[in-house]
Each structure stands twice: as structure tokens, then as C-alpha cells.
Design a protein around this motif. Structure first.
Motif, PDB file in Angstrom:
ATOM      1  N   GLY A 491      35.974  34.230 -25.489  1.00 32.90           N
ATOM      2  CA  GLY A 491      35.662  34.217 -24.070  1.00 32.90           C
ATOM      3  C   GLY A 491      35.126  32.902 -23.565  1.00 32.90           C
ATOM      4  N   GLN A 492      34.974  31.901 -24.423  1.00 37.44           N
ATOM      5  CA  GLN A 492      34.509  30.593 -23.996  1.00 37.44           C
ATOM      6  C   GLN A 492      35.669  29.613 -23.881  1.00 37.44           C
ATOM      7  OE1 GLN A 492      31.153  29.843 -26.870  1.00 37.44           O
ATOM      8  NE2 GLN A 492      30.164  29.141 -24.996  1.00 37.44           N
ATOM      9  N   ARG A 493      35.561  28.703 -22.904  1.00 37.13           N
ATOM     10  CA  ARG A 493      36.553  27.660 -22.733  1.00 37.13           C
ATOM     11  C   ARG A 493      35.851  26.308 -22.806  1.00 37.13           C
ATOM     12  NH1 ARG A 493      37.569  27.373 -17.204  1.00 37.13           N
ATOM     13  NH2 ARG A 493      35.877  25.885 -17.350  1.00 37.13           N
ATOM     14  N   ALA A 494      36.533  25.327 -23.377  1.00 41.48           N
ATOM     15  CA  ALA A 494      36.004  23.965 -23.435  1.00 41.48           C
ATOM     16  C   ALA A 494      36.917  23.038 -22.665  1.00 41.48           C
ATOM     17  CB  ALA A 494      35.885  23.508 -24.889  1.00 41.48           C
ATOM     18  N   LEU A 495      36.317  22.150 -21.866  1.00 42.90           N
ATOM     19  CA  LEU A 495      37.062  21.085 -21.207  1.00 42.90           C
ATOM     20  C   LEU A 495      36.704  19.776 -21.891  1.00 42.90           C
ATOM     21  CD1 LEU A 495      36.827  22.021 -17.411  1.00 42.90           C
ATOM     22  CD2 LEU A 495      38.649  22.513 -19.036  1.00 42.90           C
ATOM     23  N   ILE A 496      37.725  19.090 -22.398  1.00 40.74           N
ATOM     24  CA  ILE A 496      37.526  17.836 -23.135  1.00 40.74           C
ATOM     25  C   ILE A 496      38.059  16.694 -22.269  1.00 40.74           C
ATOM     26  CG2 ILE A 496      38.073  16.579 -25.254  1.00 40.74           C
ATOM     27  CD1 ILE A 496      38.607  19.356 -26.564  1.00 40.74           C
ATOM     28  N   TYR A 497      37.231  15.673 -22.066  1.00 39.57           N
ATOM     29  CA  TYR A 497      37.599  14.555 -21.195  1.00 39.57           C
ATOM     30  C   TYR A 497      37.834  13.286 -22.006  1.00 39.57           C
ATOM     31  CZ  TYR A 497      35.741  17.559 -17.482  1.00 39.57           C
ATOM     32  OH  TYR A 497      35.510  18.598 -16.624  1.00 39.57           O
ATOM     33  N   ALA A 498      38.812  12.468 -21.563  1.00 43.38           N
ATOM     34  CA  ALA A 498      39.103  11.193 -22.223  1.00 43.38           C
ATOM     35  C   ALA A 498      39.600  10.201 -21.174  1.00 43.38           C
ATOM     36  CB  ALA A 498      40.144  11.370 -23.318  1.00 43.38           C
ATOM     37  N   GLN A 499      39.394   8.908 -21.462  1.00 41.06           N
ATOM     38  CA  GLN A 499      39.856   7.819 -20.595  1.00 41.06           C
ATOM     39  C   GLN A 499      41.017   7.100 -21.273  1.00 41.06           C
ATOM     40  OE1 GLN A 499      36.717   5.097 -19.572  1.00 41.06           O
ATOM     41  NE2 GLN A 499      38.075   3.603 -18.611  1.00 41.06           N
TER      42      GLN A 499
END
Length: 784
Positions: A491-499
Motif C-alpha cells: 500500500g505504499q508508493r515511492a517517488l524517486i527523483y533524478a536530474q
């Protein structure tokens, strides 16, 4: 005492806040929120308005402007002290100025100062923020527009000089809300806690839709929206182009990428539960927990709901684990000096003390009980799990989060915000730093289902060993901007950010491979993405990335031995570059084009939002005097004045002295009859720690039977406890099937106990139980 609402003069004339208009734009899992607030100075003198309001803790405020007549002032992000100085200088010289700043203590509280409005003048304040949407148990994405301004949001520093403004039963302003949703996935539906117009799809693929809040909505409660997509577990990678005006190589000038990871947990894998662990249940017992859960009919008192929840938790724990219960307010206490082995004796002792828990411990101070828990050594092979319940906010949120983060390697933290006033920064922050899960219980939500869902998270396997690998053309590099993700629960979601940095002379495609482990099983997802994203994307993802990096820097700056000034400088630089708020910056706007300065003495007023607790607090003031005489309470003059101040809305009920805490809610002052216990809770309360029930009159009463009738139907080949436990399971699966999330672990223990007894004639036992209770439950359904 001032009794009308809104922004008022010393003659009780309302109201500067006339309307609120909100535009919500959703793209996949993130949202941009544009709010416009219209003020009118209806007084005869120039005015300064102070408006303190909550925003979600993870929101990135990225635009602030004010329109006075035809003149629009767009604020700039500056160093906070510099912005304050400019504001003070402008206001003192009679110029119109606006200042928006984040609280030093908590990232979900903002203060808006509207300076020098001339008599009769209208100002339209526009605020834009971006935010990640949270995932709910049914896979919905949730957006909440908070309506409640709890006492915790009142700025104490100016309390002596600012007239207090109380809320009335009618909100003097309305809310309009429009929603625009665009997604790479099909949109299934959109629901709300408030009336909506019909959802309109703008394309045949159902990936673009709009909807409006029904006209005439009075902003007297939180507005919650729930968005459902069809392929919720499909990982995605979205690239957003940088700003054309920004320098390549900086965050805002380069493309950024957002990976959405929402693992799917197979049902057979999740059916296996851990049998070990050390569980701490930390319960807020401040005065505000004496308030009701909501304002509907038969609303339960918050501390009563917490007691019922603890009953379910204690009955659901596996034999052989360790546990302890803490209550906290201005002080704290624990049921046991240290966590104890879960057994029939320790469970019964804990339940006796749970029944006596009251909202009688004053304020809300959570740091000390957490320090006490963390100071105790962990038990080998018993993972430590914290369940924290609170309905308020603390003044040292960031210190609390630092402490939880420092212990992340040895525990998980599950946090629960009770009521509309619970701090999102505190609740979501503790769960995030403790690799756990956060839940909010608002409106008519029941606490028990959400808490038991988190207990399932605590007992189930989780995704770990998460790694991200990149495949990009020569000349392109990838900078990860998100903190490492240690654990993900069902039930958990992760948002991963990159440049994405640099340029490729040829290829325009890249790939990212996300790997993780789920109960020793490796999982791999590979996603393709473009290196040439569409321009003019609104920079929503860029601003969320900036906010994420700023939060990481703030934690770094509070770490022991950190170069505080260097970190502060980096935060200010990034905040100004990205145009997003931080604890060290503020939005400042000054109307330098006005041809005349405002003359006359300046009034300062505080603008409220609907305060759910104001009515009971006003009555509490009168009742407190009577109660004091009856009980002969000798309250010190300063404390008594503090109580009166709280009743007027200038202080939080959590700031009351201990002797006054019970007076903060009408329900705790009246001698109400003891409410009838829900039959489900009565049944659960009778279960033994091992999982069985005894055959007695109390159990028979739950079934609506006499003890003799239940006893006489017992098959000869099974003993009384097996018969009683089978009946309890039949009743649960037949009569309370809709509440299975609450009693699932109770049933698991019961079925396990029955199997351990190896009884003869079990099939006949189930058959006879169905006849007695007029049910139709199979042996397979019971898991025995």
C-alpha cells in the motif's frame, strides 16, 4: 470577548475574507494547487491582517501574489530575515506589502501578513503549491484541502496585542474548487467527502478529466478527493523539461525524472505473518483527546476510540512477542518499566490499565517518551515497532523527526493523526523517518480499521534492497536527488527523483532498472524514458524535487557537527533559484507603484478558519468556574487567566495546566451514561491471549443466546473451549464479515489455537455451530 467571525474591528464589524477559489491540476501522482483568497477591509482605518493556516507538510509553495485593484504584486523568494525587514520597512512607511513565511517549528504551518489595506480596499491573494498525492488502502490517491485552523496555529508571540477573533456557527465565506486530471493511466473514478458535479472525460482514452465541487459549499470541513487509476501497480517514469530561462547544469535548467514505484504484493505471500516483534503503543493523553472524533451523531470521544483500538491491538498480538504501552501529555508514563513478554497475565494487566486511560495529562510533548523508548536495548530477533497516536502538534516537530531518523536502523514507526488538527508534518514525518506508514483519521473515519491495517504492515514482509540502475547515452549523466529508500510496505508508493545532465549527440532514449527484494524473491522492473521531453510542463516535478532536496539539507543542517551556516546558505540558494518556500526563506511583495501612502494608525487583526472546537471551549469557560467552586479547585490566577484565554481561542487546549485539561471538552464535563460496547469489541475482549474463548454466559450473550442453550448444543466429542472458539469464528465470519480488517488477527490466532488442539469431530462442530447461530459458514472459510 469578540464573538463574531472573520477579520473584525474593535466594534465587532466583520469580515475581510469573502471567498476562496481553488484550482487543482493533477498529473499522474502529483498535484499543483492554486488558491485565491479575497479580502476586503470594511473598517474605517487602514488594516494589517494576519492569517495563519495549515498546508500539507510536503507541499512546496512556489508562487505568491496579490492583486489590489488593477495592480498585481508578484512576490519573490528571499532570505527570511531580509524579507521580514523589507515588510516592516514598507508597512511602517505606509506602503502596501505582503509576507508569506513557513513556521520555524513546523513545516505545515504558514503565516500570511497582509499589510496596509486602505478602508474599503479589496485584495486578492494567490498562493500556488505543488504536492505528492498520498496512497490510500484501496489504492486511491488522496488530496486534502484543510479547513480547520486549530488553536495550535495561533501565533503566540503577538497574542497580547492582537484582538482575538472567534469562529461562529456560520462560515462567512464560500469555497469554489475545480479539478483537472491528466494521467498516463486510465482514470477509473473520482470521489469526494463533499458533493461534486459529474466527472467529465475530455478524451476517449479516459486519461483527461475535469470535475467541480458543487456550488454553494460552506468551507466548514476538510475537502477530501480520492482519485482512482486502473493500473495502480504499474511503475512509471516521467521526464519534465527544465525552464528555458534557467542555466543548463543547475536544477531548474536541466530535465528531471520522476519514477513512481508501487509494488504489488501477492496474496499468498502476504498471508504469512511474523510471530515475533517488540511493540510499543504510544498514546496521546492530552486534554484535546477528550474531544469528539467528529461532529456527527453518536461521535465517539477520541480517547474512548483509542481505548477500543488498544483492545483490538492487544488481542491481536502473537504469543511470545514483547510489548509496552505509553501515555503522554505534559509528562509520560508506561504500563511496565520495560517491554514485557506477551502472555495471558501481561495482556490482562494491560487491559485493566487501558480501561482507566483518560485525557488527563495536559499538553502534547512526545519527545521525552520517545527518548525513553529508544534508550532501552532492543531484543534480538524481535523487530521494534512503534505505533504513535496523537491529535495535535508539538512545538519541536523537527527535533522529534531528527530523533526518529537517528533510530531508523533499529525500528519502524507507524503514526496516526486523529482529527483535522493533527500535524501532517509530525505524522507523515515520523512514519517517513521511521520507515513506517502514516494514517489520518478524519471526519467519520473509524480508527480501528486503519490501525489494524498498519498492524498488518508491521507483521508482513516488506520490500527491501531497493536499487536503481541507469542506462543513458554517452554525454548524459544522472544525479539521484532522492534519499535512499530502505523499505516499502504493502500500500505504499515511492517517488524517486533524478536530474539528467549533459547532452546526447545521437540517442534520445534512456532506461532505468529498478530492482528490489520481496521476501527473498528478486523483482526487476525496466522503464524507458525520453531525453527530449515536451517543453512548457509547468515545472511541477522540478519544484517537488527542489522541496525534497531542501528537506534533506534541513536534516543535514540539524545533524551533530554540521556546518550550519554553509547548509543554510545552500538552502537559501536553492530555494531562491527554484522559487519554493523553505524554513530560511519567505515570499515578500511590496507595492512600489502606489501613488499615495496609507495614513492613519494601523490595526492588526487575525483571520480565523472554522474552529471545530470553539463552541465547546466557550462553554467550558463557564462550566470551569462552576466546576472550580464545586470541587474547590484553587487555581493560581495566572493559570486561570490562561484557561480563559484558551476559551477565547488564543491558546491551544494542549497548553492548559493539568488541573484544567478535563475542561476542554463538553463531553468530559457531563456525566454521560456508559455507552454500550459494540458486540464485536465485547467478543474480542473475551478472547484469551492464546487465541481461544471460554464457554460462559458473557460469550453466549454476544450471540444473543442463554448460556444453557449454547452449552446444550455442544458436540460431545469437543471440549468447551474448542466449541466456544468455533462459535466465535462462525459469528465473526457470518455476522461481521464487513469488519474483517479489524478482527483478522483475532481470527488467525483462534484458528491456529484450534489446529494446535487437534480436536476430533471438527466438521460436526462447525455444522452444529451453524445450526445454533443460524449461519452458513464452511470449515474452509474459518481456516481450521
Amino acid at each position: 470577548m469578540v464573538n463574531c467571525c472573520g477579520l473584525v474591528s474593535d466594534r465587532n464589524v466583520p469580515v475581510p475574507l469573502k471567498s476562496i477559489s481553488v484550482e487543482l491540476q493533477v498529473k499522474d501522482h502529483v498535484a499543483s494547487v492554486s488558491s485565491s483568497l479575497q479580502y476586503v477591509n470594511e473598517e474605517e482605518r487602514p488594516l494589517e491582517a494576519v492569517f495563519v493556516f495549515p498546508l500539507p507538510a510536503d507541499a512546496a509553495v512556489c508562487h505568491f501574489s496579490a492583486k489590489i485593484g488593477e495592480q498585481e504584486i508578484v512576490a519573490e523568494v528571499q532570505d527570511k530575515q531580509s524579507a521580514r525587514d523589507q515588510y516592516d520597512d514598507a508597512v511602517s512607511s505606509g506602503q502596501q506589502a505582503f509576507l508569506l513565511e513557513e513556521s520555524d517549528a513546523s513545516s505545515d504551518v504558514f503565516k500570511l501578513s497582509v499589510g496596509c489595506l486602505s478602508p474599503g480596499q479589496t485584495a486578492i491573494i494567490s498562493i500556488v503549491y505543488v504536492i505528492e498525492l498520498s496512497v490510500q488502502a484501496d489504492h486511491a490517491l488522496r488530496f486534502c484541502l484543510p479547513a480547520v485552523l486549530n488553536p495550535r496555529y495561533s501565533p503566540a508571540a503577538s497574542a497580547a496585542s492582537v484582538p482575538e477573533v472567534s469562529s461562529a456557527c456560520v462560515i462567512p465565506y464560500t469555497l469554489s474548487l475545480s479539478v483537472d486530471v491528466r494521467s498516463s493511466d486510465r482514470i477509473s473514478r473520482l470521489e469526494s467527502s463533499c458533493p461534486l458535479d459529474p466527472l467529465v472525460f475530455l478524451d476517449p482514452d479516459h486519461t483527461h478529466a475535469t470535475v467541480n465541487l458543487s456550488a454553494g459549499h460552506r468551507f466548514d470541513k476538510d475537502v477530501e478527493l480520492f482519485l482512482y487509476y486502473e493500473n495502480t501497480h504499474q511503475p512509471t517514469a516521467v521526464v519534465e523539461a527544465g525552464a528555458a530561462t534557467a542555466q543548463p547544469g543547475c536544477l531548474m535548467g536541466d530535465p528531471v525524472l520522476m519514477i513512481s514505484l508501487y509494488p504489488e504484493f501477492p496474496a499468498d505471500m502476504m498471508s504469512s505473518l511474523a510471530s515475533q516483534g517488540e511493540f510499543f503503543f504510544v498514546v496521546d493523553r492530552s486534554g484535546s483527546m477528550g474531544r469528539r472524533m467528529h461532529h456527527g451523531k453518536d461521535a465517539q470521544i477520541r480517547i474512548e476510540s483509542a481505548r477500543d483500538t488498544l483492545l483490538l491491538l492487544l488481542k491481536s498480538l502473537p504469543m511470545g512477542c514483547y510489548f509496552n504501552i505509553y501515555g503522554f501529555g505534559s509528562r509520560f508514563e508506561s504500563f511496565f518499566p520495560q517491554s514485557v513478554v506477551y502472555s495471558e497475565d501481561t495482556m490482562e494487566e494491560a487491559l485493566k490499565r487501558v480501561k482507566n486511560m483518560r485525557a488527563d495529562m495536559g499538553g502534547t510533548r512526545i519527545l521525552q517518551p520517545l527518548k525513553h523508548i529508544y534508550s532501552q536495548p532492543c531484543y534480538p530477533d524481535h523487530p521494534r515497532q512503534l505505533f504513535i497516536f496523537t491529535d495535535g502538534e508539538v512545538c519541536n516537530t523537527k527535533e522529534v523527526l531528527d530523533l526518529v531518523k537517528s533510530q531508523a536502523y533499529c525500528h519502524r514507526c507507524f503514526s496516526f493523526g486523529i482529527g483535522e488538527g493533527a500535524s501532517t508534518a509530525l505524522i507523515t514525518g515520523m512514519a517517513r523517518e521511521g520507515s513506517g506508514h502514516a494514517q489520518f483519521i478524519t471526519g467519520t473515519d473509524r480508527m480501528q480499521p486503519k490501525v489494524m491495517q498498519s498492524l498488518r504492515f508491521a507483521l508482513q514482509p516488506a520490500v527491501d534492497n531497493i536499487s536503481v540502475d541507469w542506462t543513458v547515452p554517452e554525454g548524459v549523466t544522472v544525479d539521484m536527488l532522492s534519499l535512499p529508500i530502505n523499505t516499502l510496505f504493502q500500500g505504499q508508493r515511492a517517488l524517486i527523483y533524478a536530474q539528467l545532465k549533459g547532452q546526447s549527440s545521437g540517442k534520445t532514449e534512456g532506461a532505468v532498472t529498478v530492482k528490489y527484494r520481496l521476501k527473498d524473491q528478486p523483482v526487476t522492473n525496466q522503464l524507458q524514458f525520453t531525453l527530449k521531453p515536451t517543453e512548457d510542463t509547468g515545472l511541477t516535478i522540478h519544484r517537488l524535487v527542489a522541496r525534497s532536496v531542501i528537506r534533506s539539507l534541513e536534516l543535514e543542517g540539524r545533524a551533530r557537527g554540521a556546518d550550519v551556516e554553509a547548509v543554510r546558505s545552500r538552502i537559501v540558494e536553492l530555494s531562491v533559484q527554484a522559487g519554493v518556500s523553505s524554513v530560511h526563506t519567505a515570499f515578500i511583495g511590496v507595492n512600489k507603484h502606489s501613488k499615495q501612502t496609507v495614513k492613519g494608525p494601523l490595526l492588526q487583526r487575525r483571520v480565523p478558519i472554522w474552529d471545530m472546537c470553539q463552541g465547546p471551549l466557550r462553554m467550558s469557560k463557564c462550566l470551569a468556574i462552576k466546576a472550580g467552586r464545586k470541587r474547590k479547585l484553587a487555581a493560581p490566577p495566572m493559570e486561570f487567566r490562561s484557561l480563559m484565554s484558551c476559551a477565547r481561542g488564543s491558546a491551544s487546549a494542549d497548553d492548559l495546566p493539568n488541573w484544567a485539561a478535563p475542561l476542554t471538552d463538553l463531553g468530559s464535563l457531563m456525566s454521560e451514561p456508559e455507552p454500550q460496547m459494540d458486540p464485536l469489541l465485547r467478543l474480542v475482549s473475551l478472547q484469551k491471549a492464546s487465541g481461544c474463548w471460554e464457554l460462559n454466559a458473557a460469550l453466549a450473550a454476544v450471540f444473543g443466546k442463554a448460556e444453557d442453550e449454547v452449552t446444550n448444543h455442544r458436540p460431545a466429542q469437543v471440549d468447551g473451549s474448542v466449541w466456544a472458539t468455533v462459535l466465535a469464528l462462525i459469528w465473526l465470519y457470518s455476522c461481521r464479515s464487513g469488519d474483517q480488517v479489524e478482527w483478522q488477527f483475532v481470527a488467525v490466532k483462534a484458528a491456529s489455537w484450534i489446529r494446535s488442539q487437534k480436536p476430533d469431530g471438527l466438521s460436526q462442530c462447525v455444522c452444529d455451530g451453524n445450526v445454533l447461530l443460524a449461519c452458513q459458514v464452511t470449515e474452509g472459510m474459518l481456516g481450521i
